[in-house]
Design a protein around this motif. Sequence first.
Motif, PDB file in Angstrom:
ATOM      1  N   ALA A 204       0.859  -1.169   0.000  1.00  0.00           N
ATOM      2  CA  ALA A 204       0.000   0.000   0.000  1.00  0.00           C
ATOM      3  C   ALA A 204       0.905   1.232   0.000  1.00  0.00           C
ATOM      4  O   ALA A 204       2.063   1.164   0.408  1.00  0.00           O
ATOM      5  N   ARG A 205       0.387   2.346  -0.453  1.00  0.00           N
ATOM      6  CA  ARG A 205       1.204   3.538  -0.577  1.00  0.00           C
ATOM      7  C   ARG A 205       0.509   4.728   0.066  1.00  0.00           C
ATOM      8  O   ARG A 205      -0.722   4.824   0.075  1.00  0.00           O
ATOM      9  N   GLY A 206       1.341   5.625   0.574  1.00  0.00           N
ATOM     10  CA  GLY A 206       0.777   6.812   1.196  1.00  0.00           C
ATOM     11  C   GLY A 206       1.577   8.050   0.867  1.00  0.00           C
ATOM     12  O   GLY A 206       2.731   7.967   0.449  1.00  0.00           O
TER      13      GLY A 206
ATOM     14  N   ALA B 211      -2.791  11.203   2.225  1.00  0.00           N
ATOM     15  CA  ALA B 211      -3.623  10.285   1.460  1.00  0.00           C
ATOM     16  C   ALA B 211      -2.948   8.927   1.410  1.00  0.00           C
ATOM     17  O   ALA B 211      -1.730   8.825   1.548  1.00  0.00           O
ATOM     18  N   ALA B 212      -3.766   7.880   1.198  1.00  0.00           N
ATOM     19  CA  ALA B 212      -3.232   6.532   1.073  1.00  0.00           C
ATOM     20  C   ALA B 212      -4.071   5.751   0.087  1.00  0.00           C
ATOM     21  O   ALA B 212      -5.260   6.033  -0.106  1.00  0.00           O
ATOM     22  N   ILE B 213      -3.439   4.738  -0.521  1.00  0.00           N
ATOM     23  CA  ILE B 213      -4.122   3.922  -1.521  1.00  0.00           C
ATOM     24  C   ILE B 213      -3.719   2.464  -1.323  1.00  0.00           C
ATOM     25  O   ILE B 213      -2.574   2.162  -0.987  1.00  0.00           O
ATOM     26  N   SER B 214      -4.673   1.571  -1.525  1.00  0.00           N
ATOM     27  CA  SER B 214      -4.423   0.154  -1.331  1.00  0.00           C
ATOM     28  C   SER B 214      -3.570  -0.420  -2.457  1.00  0.00           C
ATOM     29  O   SER B 214      -3.286   0.244  -3.453  1.00  0.00           O
ATOM     30  N   ARG B 215      -3.178  -1.673  -2.308  1.00  0.00           N
ATOM     31  CA  ARG B 215      -2.306  -2.322  -3.290  1.00  0.00           C
ATOM     32  C   ARG B 215      -2.904  -2.320  -4.681  1.00  0.00           C
ATOM     33  O   ARG B 215      -2.211  -2.072  -5.670  1.00  0.00           O
ATOM     34  N   SER B 216      -4.180  -2.590  -4.755  1.00  0.00           N
ATOM     35  CA  SER B 216      -4.838  -2.667  -6.055  1.00  0.00           C
ATOM     36  C   SER B 216      -5.286  -1.300  -6.564  1.00  0.00           C
ATOM     37  O   SER B 216      -5.598  -1.148  -7.740  1.00  0.00           O
ATOM     38  N   GLY B 217      -5.340  -0.323  -5.656  1.00  0.00           N
ATOM     39  CA  GLY B 217      -5.868   0.989  -6.001  1.00  0.00           C
ATOM     40  C   GLY B 217      -7.358   1.112  -5.782  1.00  0.00           C
ATOM     41  O   GLY B 217      -7.945   2.162  -6.021  1.00  0.00           O
TER      42      GLY B 217
ATOM     43  N   SER C 263       0.188  -2.739   4.547  1.00  0.00           N
ATOM     44  CA  SER C 263      -1.263  -2.701   4.418  1.00  0.00           C
ATOM     45  C   SER C 263      -1.730  -1.260   4.419  1.00  0.00           C
ATOM     46  O   SER C 263      -0.988  -0.354   4.817  1.00  0.00           O
ATOM     47  N   LEU C 264      -2.954  -1.034   4.005  1.00  0.00           N
ATOM     48  CA  LEU C 264      -3.508   0.311   3.911  1.00  0.00           C
ATOM     49  C   LEU C 264      -3.695   0.898   5.301  1.00  0.00           C
ATOM     50  O   LEU C 264      -4.406   0.338   6.132  1.00  0.00           O
ATOM     51  N   THR C 265      -3.077   2.025   5.564  1.00  0.00           N
ATOM     52  CA  THR C 265      -3.115   2.634   6.878  1.00  0.00           C
ATOM     53  C   THR C 265      -2.864   4.128   6.770  1.00  0.00           C
ATOM     54  O   THR C 265      -2.208   4.584   5.821  1.00  0.00           O
ATOM     55  N   THR C 266      -3.355   4.873   7.754  1.00  0.00           N
ATOM     56  CA  THR C 266      -3.105   6.313   7.809  1.00  0.00           C
ATOM     57  C   THR C 266      -1.982   6.655   8.787  1.00  0.00           C
ATOM     58  O   THR C 266      -1.603   7.819   8.895  1.00  0.00           O
ATOM     59  N   SER C 267      -1.488   5.662   9.516  1.00  0.00           N
ATOM     60  CA  SER C 267      -0.458   5.891  10.530  1.00  0.00           C
ATOM     61  C   SER C 267       0.928   5.882   9.926  1.00  0.00           C
ATOM     62  O   SER C 267       1.337   4.892   9.309  1.00  0.00           O
ATOM     63  N   ARG C 268       1.672   6.960  10.164  1.00  0.00           N
ATOM     64  CA  ARG C 268       3.013   7.032   9.577  1.00  0.00           C
ATOM     65  C   ARG C 268       3.935   5.973  10.175  1.00  0.00           C
ATOM     66  O   ARG C 268       4.934   5.590   9.571  1.00  0.00           O
TER      67      ARG C 268
END
Length: 122
Positions: free
Chosen positions: A33-35, A49-55, A101-106
């Motif tokens: 996942a990317r942020g 912002a964050a995005i999951s593996r698949s988008g 994994s998709l997360t908002t925590s740095r």
Amino acid sequence: QVQLVESGGGLVQAGGSLRLSCAASGRTFSTYARGWFRQAPGKEREFVAAISRSGGSTFYADSVKGRFTISRDNAKNTVYLQMNSLKPEDTAVYYCAAADSLTTSRYEYAYWGQGTQVTVSS
């Protein structure tokens, strides 16, 4: 290991737009996942912002919701942050990051780029 390199920052007037890019190399890009995060002088690094593996799933900070859009192109190993209606308070160094994994925590992001400066003039 993943190496991340941001680009696309610069100086823009309030109300303008910029698109940031973050190119990845190393371990399979789509595994993570990317942020995007940002850090203004004297402030802590904050989630943007964050995005999951698949988008297929995305999260946004309330301060950018409706103005910023995160996307990714797994074929190009690149994640993007389209920033519209920019405000002076968006001025910061913007960092991209990768997490399992998709997360908002740095604290959950293991890999970070070097950052790119975004300056919005009033």
